[in-house]
Scaffold this active site. Structure first.
Site, mmCIF file in Angstrom:
data_model
loop_
_atom_site.group_PDB
_atom_site.id
_atom_site.type_symbol
_atom_site.label_atom_id
_atom_site.label_comp_id
_atom_site.label_asym_id
_atom_site.label_seq_id
_atom_site.Cartn_x
_atom_site.Cartn_y
_atom_site.Cartn_z
ATOM 1 N N SER A 131 -22.106 22.241 10.346
ATOM 2 C CA SER A 131 -22.824 23.390 9.780
ATOM 3 C C SER A 131 -24.285 23.468 10.204
ATOM 4 O O SER A 131 -25.149 23.860 9.408
ATOM 5 C CB SER A 131 -22.678 23.417 8.245
ATOM 6 N N HIS A 139 -13.121 14.036 18.479
ATOM 7 C CA HIS A 139 -13.566 14.980 17.447
ATOM 8 C C HIS A 139 -12.671 14.823 16.215
ATOM 9 O O HIS A 139 -11.468 14.570 16.340
ATOM 10 C CB HIS A 139 -13.503 16.414 17.988
ATOM 11 N N GLU A 173 -20.605 13.430 12.862
ATOM 12 C CA GLU A 173 -20.209 14.665 12.190
ATOM 13 C C GLU A 173 -19.451 14.323 10.910
ATOM 14 O O GLU A 173 -18.256 14.005 10.962
ATOM 15 C CB GLU A 173 -19.291 15.493 13.100
ATOM 16 N N TRP A 175 -17.298 25.043 21.568
ATOM 17 C CA TRP A 175 -16.686 26.347 21.287
ATOM 18 C C TRP A 175 -15.325 26.189 20.606
ATOM 19 O O TRP A 175 -14.733 27.181 20.186
ATOM 20 C CB TRP A 175 -16.509 27.145 22.580
ATOM 21 N N LYS A 176 -14.784 25.001 20.560
ATOM 22 C CA LYS A 176 -13.447 24.760 19.990
ATOM 23 C C LYS A 176 -12.445 25.725 20.655
ATOM 24 O O LYS A 176 -12.580 26.013 21.842
ATOM 25 C CB LYS A 176 -13.496 24.871 18.466
ATOM 26 N N GLY A 215 -17.831 23.165 9.460
ATOM 27 C CA GLY A 215 -17.313 24.505 9.184
ATOM 28 C C GLY A 215 -17.324 24.881 7.714
ATOM 29 O O GLY A 215 -16.696 25.866 7.320
ATOM 30 N N GLU A 273 -11.337 16.908 14.365
ATOM 31 C CA GLU A 273 -10.163 17.790 14.363
ATOM 32 C C GLU A 273 -9.033 17.177 15.192
ATOM 33 O O GLU A 273 -7.857 17.301 14.859
ATOM 34 C CB GLU A 273 -10.567 19.184 14.890
HETATM 35 P P1 13P Z 1 -19.594 23.687 12.699
HETATM 36 O O1 13P Z 1 -20.955 23.757 13.349
HETATM 37 O O2 13P Z 1 -18.820 24.966 12.806
HETATM 38 O O3 13P Z 1 -19.689 23.130 11.321
HETATM 39 O O4 13P Z 1 -18.735 22.633 13.562
HETATM 40 C C1 13P Z 1 -19.265 21.399 13.840
HETATM 41 C C2 13P Z 1 -18.418 20.712 14.838
HETATM 42 O O5 13P Z 1 -17.302 20.318 14.555
HETATM 43 C C3 13P Z 1 -18.943 20.564 16.202
HETATM 44 O O6 13P Z 1 -18.153 19.711 16.953
#
Ligand code: 13P
Length: 250
Positions: A214, A96, A168, A10-11, A174, A98
């Site tokens: 995505s 992750h 990823e 869910w970030k 995203g 991010e």
């Molecule tokens: P999205 O599915 O929004 O591209 O994000 C992927 C993600 O970073 C899951 O950890």
């Protein structure tokens, strides 16, 4: 035999009411699904609420999005493995992209976090992935195997089910762009070979490898059809009952 795992990241999204509605909706929509597992990774403030909602659903794991490697101490703002266990977590996302890009996460800190998770019997979902520049320079295999070795070398595990790896590609997160299933599967095979070198052939065959970037109801089936893709780590599309339920029901 690796059980498919569909994990929701869910970030930094959702409040208590929205989380309640989403989890209850998901459990209702997916009540017939028995041959796969789900993980829900909300932000820290929602862990206790989500734990109550998923209690009694043994195929749904509760996961956090990060942890600190020490058990306790003067680390303002941090949350430790014993604290995650205390609130009912079974999994934790580590490394992750991010966190690597924005919060100084390195292979060294990932290694300490993975060790803390494993020693407390939390399953780490270790994330690896290359940038667009790295892919275009033909460095994907180099980048992901370095990340994998950096975080996993020396870790003590007996079974592959004690860890999960998420591949990823950063350029697919995203953005609406995805790796092709062939591209993703090729990288997964490189990761599995590296796991074999770090641990053993048996463990490498047991570890679940998730694709992330995505993932949508419209593309999940083609990823799941690949030999070495065992599930997905989903961001945006995990925030709505309809889209995540469809992903789980691929
Ligand atoms: P999205 O599915 O929004 O591209 O994000 C992927 C993600 O970073 C899951 O950890």
């Amino acid at each position: 035999m690796r059980t498919p795992l569909l994990a929701a990241n869910w970030k930094m999204n959702m409040g208590r009411q929205a989380a309640h509605d989403l989890v209850n909706g998901l459990l209702k929509e997916t009540s017939e699904v028995k041959d796969r597992e789900m993980a829900i990774c909300p932000p820290f403030h929602l862990l206790a609420d989500v734990e109550k909602l998923v209690a009694g659903h043994p195929h749904v794991y509760l996961g956090a999005q990060d942890l600190h490697w020490e058990d306790s101490g003067a680390y303002t703002g941090e949350v430790s493995a014993p604290m995650l266990l205390d609130v009912g977590c079974q999994m934790v996302i580590i490394g992750h992209s991010e966190r690597r890009a924005m919060f100084g996460e390195t292979d060294e800190t990932c290694s300490k976090k993975v060790a803390a998770a494993i020693s407390h019997k939390l399953i780490p979902i270790l994330c690896v992935g290359e940038s667009l520049e790295e892919r275009e320079a033909g460095k994907t295999a180099d980048v992901v195997t370095t990340q994998l070795r950096g975080a996993l070398t020396g870790q003590q595990i007996e079974k592959g089910s004690q860890i999960v790896i998420a591949y990823e590609p950063i350029w697919a997160i995203g953005t609406g762009r995805t790796a092709t299933p062939e591209m993703a599967n090729e990288t997964m095979q490189i990761l599995r070979k590296t796991l074999e070198e770090i641990f053993s052939a048996e463990i490498a065959q047991e570890v679940r490898l998730l694709y992330g970037g995505s993932v949508k109801p419209t593309n999940i089936a083609e990823f799941m059809a690949c030999s070495d893709i065992d599930g997905a780590l989903v961001g945006g599309a995990s925030l709505k009952v309809d889209s995540f339920a469809k992903i789980v029901q691929y």
